[in-house]
Write a protein that holds these residues in place. Structure first.
Motif, PDB file in Angstrom:
ATOM      1  N   ARG A   1       4.804   1.806 -12.684  1.00 22.92           N
ATOM      2  CA  ARG A   1       5.772   3.033 -13.250  1.00 22.92           C
ATOM      3  C   ARG A   1       5.097   4.228 -13.583  1.00 22.92           C
ATOM      4  NH1 ARG A   1       6.731  -1.900 -16.025  1.00 22.92           N
ATOM      5  NH2 ARG A   1       4.317  -1.354 -17.841  1.00 22.92           N
ATOM      6  N   ARG A   2       3.465   4.334 -13.194  1.00 19.97           N
ATOM      7  CA  ARG A   2       2.821   6.036 -13.455  1.00 19.97           C
ATOM      8  C   ARG A   2       3.331   5.847 -11.575  1.00 19.97           C
ATOM      9  NH1 ARG A   2       2.788   8.040 -17.863  1.00 19.97           N
ATOM     10  NH2 ARG A   2       5.103   6.493 -17.649  1.00 19.97           N
ATOM     11  N   LEU A   3       2.877   5.368 -10.831  1.00 19.36           N
ATOM     12  CA  LEU A   3       3.150   6.261  -9.704  1.00 19.36           C
ATOM     13  C   LEU A   3       4.277   5.648  -8.507  1.00 19.36           C
ATOM     14  CD1 LEU A   3      -0.996   5.809  -8.944  1.00 19.36           C
ATOM     15  CD2 LEU A   3       0.045   7.830  -8.872  1.00 19.36           C
ATOM     16  N   GLY A   4       4.686   4.437  -9.218  1.00 17.03           N
ATOM     17  CA  GLY A   4       6.018   3.967  -8.586  1.00 17.03           C
ATOM     18  C   GLY A   4       6.359   4.888  -7.220  1.00 17.03           C
ATOM     19  N   ASP A   5       7.156   6.139  -7.785  1.00 18.22           N
ATOM     20  CA  ASP A   5       8.347   7.120  -7.478  1.00 18.22           C
ATOM     21  C   ASP A   5       6.643   7.698  -6.052  1.00 18.22           C
ATOM     22  OD1 ASP A   5      10.244   6.562  -9.416  1.00 18.22           O
ATOM     23  OD2 ASP A   5       9.856   8.063  -9.835  1.00 18.22           O
ATOM     24  N   ARG A   6       6.141   8.263  -5.813  1.00 19.38           N
ATOM     25  CA  ARG A   6       4.658   8.724  -5.832  1.00 19.38           C
ATOM     26  C   ARG A   6       4.438   8.280  -3.741  1.00 19.38           C
ATOM     27  NH1 ARG A   6       1.592  12.934  -5.249  1.00 19.38           N
ATOM     28  NH2 ARG A   6       2.299  13.495  -7.824  1.00 19.38           N
ATOM     29  N   LYS A   7       4.373   6.446  -4.665  1.00 20.58           N
ATOM     30  CA  LYS A   7       4.256   5.585  -3.532  1.00 20.58           C
ATOM     31  C   LYS A   7       5.405   5.851  -2.151  1.00 20.58           C
ATOM     32  CE  LYS A   7       0.047   2.925  -5.639  1.00 20.58           C
ATOM     33  NZ  LYS A   7      -0.155   1.950  -5.769  1.00 20.58           N
ATOM     34  N   GLN A   8       6.513   5.675  -3.654  1.00 16.97           N
ATOM     35  CA  GLN A   8       8.075   5.040  -2.889  1.00 16.97           C
ATOM     36  C   GLN A   8       7.612   5.823  -1.562  1.00 16.97           C
ATOM     37  OE1 GLN A   8      10.395   3.234  -4.741  1.00 16.97           O
ATOM     38  NE2 GLN A   8      10.221   1.849  -2.269  1.00 16.97           N
ATOM     39  N   ALA A   9       7.098   7.207  -2.264  1.00 20.57           N
ATOM     40  CA  ALA A   9       7.844   8.464  -0.712  1.00 20.57           C
ATOM     41  C   ALA A   9       6.844   8.342   0.209  1.00 20.57           C
ATOM     42  CB  ALA A   9       7.235  10.057  -1.648  1.00 20.57           C
TER      43      ALA A   9
ATOM     44  N   ARG B   1       3.664  -2.583  11.581  1.00 26.62           N
ATOM     45  CA  ARG B   1       2.284  -3.244  11.642  1.00 26.62           C
ATOM     46  C   ARG B   1       1.249  -2.683  10.715  1.00 26.62           C
ATOM     47  NH1 ARG B   1      -3.053  -3.075  14.003  1.00 26.62           N
ATOM     48  NH2 ARG B   1      -4.436  -4.656  14.674  1.00 26.62           N
ATOM     49  N   VAL B   2       1.068  -2.666   9.368  1.00 30.71           N
ATOM     50  CA  VAL B   2      -0.206  -1.697   8.420  1.00 30.71           C
ATOM     51  C   VAL B   2      -1.162  -2.014   8.630  1.00 30.71           C
ATOM     52  CG1 VAL B   2       0.045  -0.203   6.300  1.00 30.71           C
ATOM     53  CG2 VAL B   2       2.329  -0.768   7.707  1.00 30.71           C
ATOM     54  N   VAL B   3      -2.205  -1.084   8.313  1.00 28.45           N
ATOM     55  CA  VAL B   3      -3.218  -1.937   7.692  1.00 28.45           C
ATOM     56  C   VAL B   3      -3.924  -0.559   6.455  1.00 28.45           C
ATOM     57  CG1 VAL B   3      -6.155  -1.901   8.602  1.00 28.45           C
ATOM     58  CG2 VAL B   3      -4.932  -2.183  10.007  1.00 28.45           C
ATOM     59  N   GLU B   4      -4.112  -2.277   5.741  1.00 28.71           N
ATOM     60  CA  GLU B   4      -4.847  -1.319   3.899  1.00 28.71           C
ATOM     61  C   GLU B   4      -6.143  -1.432   3.447  1.00 28.71           C
ATOM     62  OE1 GLU B   4      -2.591  -2.723   1.229  1.00 28.71           O
ATOM     63  OE2 GLU B   4      -3.363  -1.590  -0.372  1.00 28.71           O
ATOM     64  N   LEU B   5      -6.673  -0.078   3.037  1.00 29.83           N
ATOM     65  CA  LEU B   5      -8.026  -0.893   3.198  1.00 29.83           C
ATOM     66  C   LEU B   5      -7.894  -1.266   1.258  1.00 29.83           C
ATOM     67  CD1 LEU B   5      -9.450   2.732   4.525  1.00 29.83           C
ATOM     68  CD2 LEU B   5      -8.955   0.486   5.642  1.00 29.83           C
ATOM     69  N   GLY B   6      -8.921  -2.271   0.903  1.00 29.56           N
ATOM     70  CA  GLY B   6      -8.754  -2.756  -0.152  1.00 29.56           C
ATOM     71  C   GLY B   6      -7.623  -2.888  -0.854  1.00 29.56           C
ATOM     72  N   PRO B   7      -6.822  -3.755  -0.984  1.00 32.89           N
ATOM     73  CA  PRO B   7      -4.979  -3.538  -0.864  1.00 32.89           C
ATOM     74  C   PRO B   7      -5.436  -4.675  -2.195  1.00 32.89           C
ATOM     75  CG  PRO B   7      -5.302  -6.066   0.735  1.00 32.89           C
ATOM     76  CD  PRO B   7      -6.819  -4.414   0.531  1.00 32.89           C
ATOM     77  N   GLY B   8      -6.356  -5.078  -2.781  1.00 27.48           N
ATOM     78  CA  GLY B   8      -6.806  -5.976  -4.485  1.00 27.48           C
ATOM     79  C   GLY B   8      -5.629  -6.937  -4.634  1.00 27.48           C
ATOM     80  N   THR B   9      -4.900  -6.878  -5.398  1.00 24.56           N
ATOM     81  CA  THR B   9      -3.955  -8.319  -5.701  1.00 24.56           C
ATOM     82  C   THR B   9      -2.134  -7.861  -4.836  1.00 24.56           C
ATOM     83  OG1 THR B   9      -3.367  -7.617  -7.938  1.00 24.56           O
ATOM     84  CG2 THR B   9      -4.917  -8.765  -7.544  1.00 24.56           C
ATOM     85  N   GLY B  10      -2.117  -6.376  -4.143  1.00 26.50           N
ATOM     86  CA  GLY B  10      -1.223  -6.041  -3.444  1.00 26.50           C
ATOM     87  C   GLY B  10      -0.209  -5.371  -4.079  1.00 26.50           C
ATOM     88  N   ALA B  11      -0.975  -4.436  -5.013  1.00 26.63           N
ATOM     89  CA  ALA B  11       0.022  -3.783  -5.599  1.00 26.63           C
ATOM     90  C   ALA B  11       1.004  -2.617  -5.036  1.00 26.63           C
ATOM     91  CB  ALA B  11      -0.908  -2.377  -6.351  1.00 26.63           C
ATOM     92  N   ASN B  12       0.380  -2.253  -3.306  1.00 27.85           N
ATOM     93  CA  ASN B  12       1.507  -2.202  -2.369  1.00 27.85           C
ATOM     94  C   ASN B  12       2.570  -2.414  -1.829  1.00 27.85           C
ATOM     95  OD1 ASN B  12       0.349   0.770  -3.229  1.00 27.85           O
ATOM     96  ND2 ASN B  12      -1.390   0.694  -2.129  1.00 27.85           N
ATOM     97  N   LEU B  13       2.774  -3.625  -2.046  1.00 30.15           N
ATOM     98  CA  LEU B  13       2.896  -4.401  -0.994  1.00 30.15           C
ATOM     99  C   LEU B  13       4.707  -4.395  -1.412  1.00 30.15           C
ATOM    100  CD1 LEU B  13       0.955  -5.312   0.005  1.00 30.15           C
ATOM    101  CD2 LEU B  13       1.435  -7.664  -0.306  1.00 30.15           C
ATOM    102  N   ARG B  14       4.518  -4.313  -2.345  1.00 31.83           N
ATOM    103  CA  ARG B  14       6.341  -4.002  -3.067  1.00 31.83           C
ATOM    104  C   ARG B  14       7.265  -2.610  -2.024  1.00 31.83           C
ATOM    105  NH1 ARG B  14       3.806  -2.721  -7.706  1.00 31.83           N
ATOM    106  NH2 ARG B  14       4.420  -4.522  -9.194  1.00 31.83           N
ATOM    107  N   TYR B  15       5.950  -1.636  -2.127  1.00 26.15           N
ATOM    108  CA  TYR B  15       6.896  -0.144  -1.027  1.00 26.15           C
ATOM    109  C   TYR B  15       6.796  -0.760   0.411  1.00 26.15           C
ATOM    110  CZ  TYR B  15       4.960   1.169  -5.649  1.00 26.15           C
ATOM    111  OH  TYR B  15       4.598   1.296  -6.606  1.00 26.15           O
ATOM    112  N   PHE B  16       6.139  -1.480   0.525  1.00 27.01           N
ATOM    113  CA  PHE B  16       6.328  -1.818   2.283  1.00 27.01           C
ATOM    114  C   PHE B  16       7.698  -2.784   2.853  1.00 27.01           C
ATOM    115  CE2 PHE B  16       1.280  -2.571   2.446  1.00 27.01           C
ATOM    116  CZ  PHE B  16       1.330  -1.166   1.852  1.00 27.01           C
ATOM    117  N   ARG B  17       8.238  -2.628   4.053  1.00 29.60           N
ATOM    118  CA  ARG B  17       9.572  -3.305   3.916  1.00 29.60           C
ATOM    119  C   ARG B  17       8.835  -4.726   4.964  1.00 29.60           C
ATOM    120  NH1 ARG B  17      10.528   0.891   7.926  1.00 29.60           N
ATOM    121  NH2 ARG B  17       9.283   0.037   9.270  1.00 29.60           N
ATOM    122  N   PRO B  18      10.123  -5.456   3.709  1.00 32.64           N
ATOM    123  CA  PRO B  18      10.042  -6.996   4.109  1.00 32.64           C
ATOM    124  C   PRO B  18       9.789  -7.201   6.047  1.00 32.64           C
ATOM    125  CG  PRO B  18      12.161  -6.119   3.288  1.00 32.64           C
ATOM    126  CD  PRO B  18      11.416  -4.750   3.171  1.00 32.64           C
TER     127      PRO B  18
END
Ligand SMILES: C[S@@+](CC[C@H](N)C(=O)[O-])C[C@H]1O[C@@H](n2cnc3c(N)ncnc32)[C@H](O)[C@@H]1O
Length: 231
Positions: free
Chosen positions: A45-53, A61-78
């Motif tokens: 809710r706090r960062l979603g718009d910024r990350k979406q953009a 194909r994307v490399v993510e450093l320290g993705p943790g529990t996957g907070a960013n996956l909702r912004y990636f294309r299926p």
């Protein structure tokens, strides 16, 4: 890459290097994984718009450093193939679940961002959110990002940083620095991450500095943007 690869619930994973095992303390590693799952919706809710953009036109194909529990996956294309550089093994099961829910294929590597084991100039985009605060050596991690990115490749980042000198927030960051670092497995509240990115030798750096409005006051001073390797 050290350690044998094995398959777990549809994802490829690699054994943790012994020197990185300390990052994922058996108790705090689990607690951090639980904490980031718990705050996932709030951070969205706090960062979603910024990350979406920021993540709008990622390659397949994307490399993510320290993705943790996957907070960013909702912004990636299926259909995205994600190479996850995540040394905390307690993050891996929730990360795998988030990937399955988002239709993302996952290659998890339990190594640090400073030595990913990926070939040089092999990657178009690296994502990194709230990680350069925690990696033991940010300059080495940024050098590794430059090494693995192809010419014209991009680092996309969202990071919390040191607040301006003399501000209330800077005093709070100093006060809470040590316990915060202990609780969040090495997370530094007053790193000058923007300076580190500018010093890392990218050909173009576009960063926005902003103050987030969140209940997690010490991490509200942030930067986000892109660093590009010369084409
Ligand atoms: C604050 S969490 C952020 C998680 C996620 N990126 C997010 O935005 O919610 C920091 C993450 O960096 C990981 N980490 C710690 N040291 C690391 C290193 N040397 N290389 C890569 N990731 C690391 C931690 O395990 C954790 O998942």
């Amino acid at each position: 890459m050290t350690g044998a690869a094995r398959t777990l619930a549809g994802m490829t994973t690699h054994d943790l290097r012994p020197d990185l095992a300390t990052i994922a303390n058996p108790v705090r590693g689990r607690l951090n994984a639980a904490f980031f799952r718990l705050v996932d919706g709030y951070v969205h809710r706090r960062l979603g718009d910024r990350k979406q953009a920021l993540f709008a036109d990622l390659p397949q194909r994307v490399v993510e450093l320290g993705p943790g529990t996957g907070a960013n996956l909702r912004y990636f294309r299926p259909g995205t193939h994600l190479v996850a550089i995540e040394p905390n093994p307690h993050m891996h099961p929730p990360l795998a679940r988030a990937a399955a829910a988002a239709g993302i294929t996952l290659d998890v590597r339990a190594v640090g961002a400073e030595a990913t084991g990926l070939p040089s100039a092999s990657v178009d985009a690296v994502v990194c959110t709230l990680v350069l605060c925690t990696v033991p050596d940010p300059a080495a991690a940024l050098a590794e990002v430059r090494r693995i990115l192809r010419p014209g490749g991009r680092l996309l980042l969202v990071e919390h940083v040191a607040a301006g000198r003399g501000t209330f927030l800077a005093r709070l960051q100093r006060l809470l620095g040590r316990p915060w670092r202990w609780a969040f497995e090495g997370c530094h509240l007053h790193r000058h991450t923007a300076d580190a990115v500018h010093a890392a030798g990218f050909s173009e750096v576009r960063l926005e500095h902003y103050r987030l409005r969140s209940v997690f006051l010490p991490v509200n001073q942030q930067v986000s943007g892109t660093a590009i390797v010369a084409a």
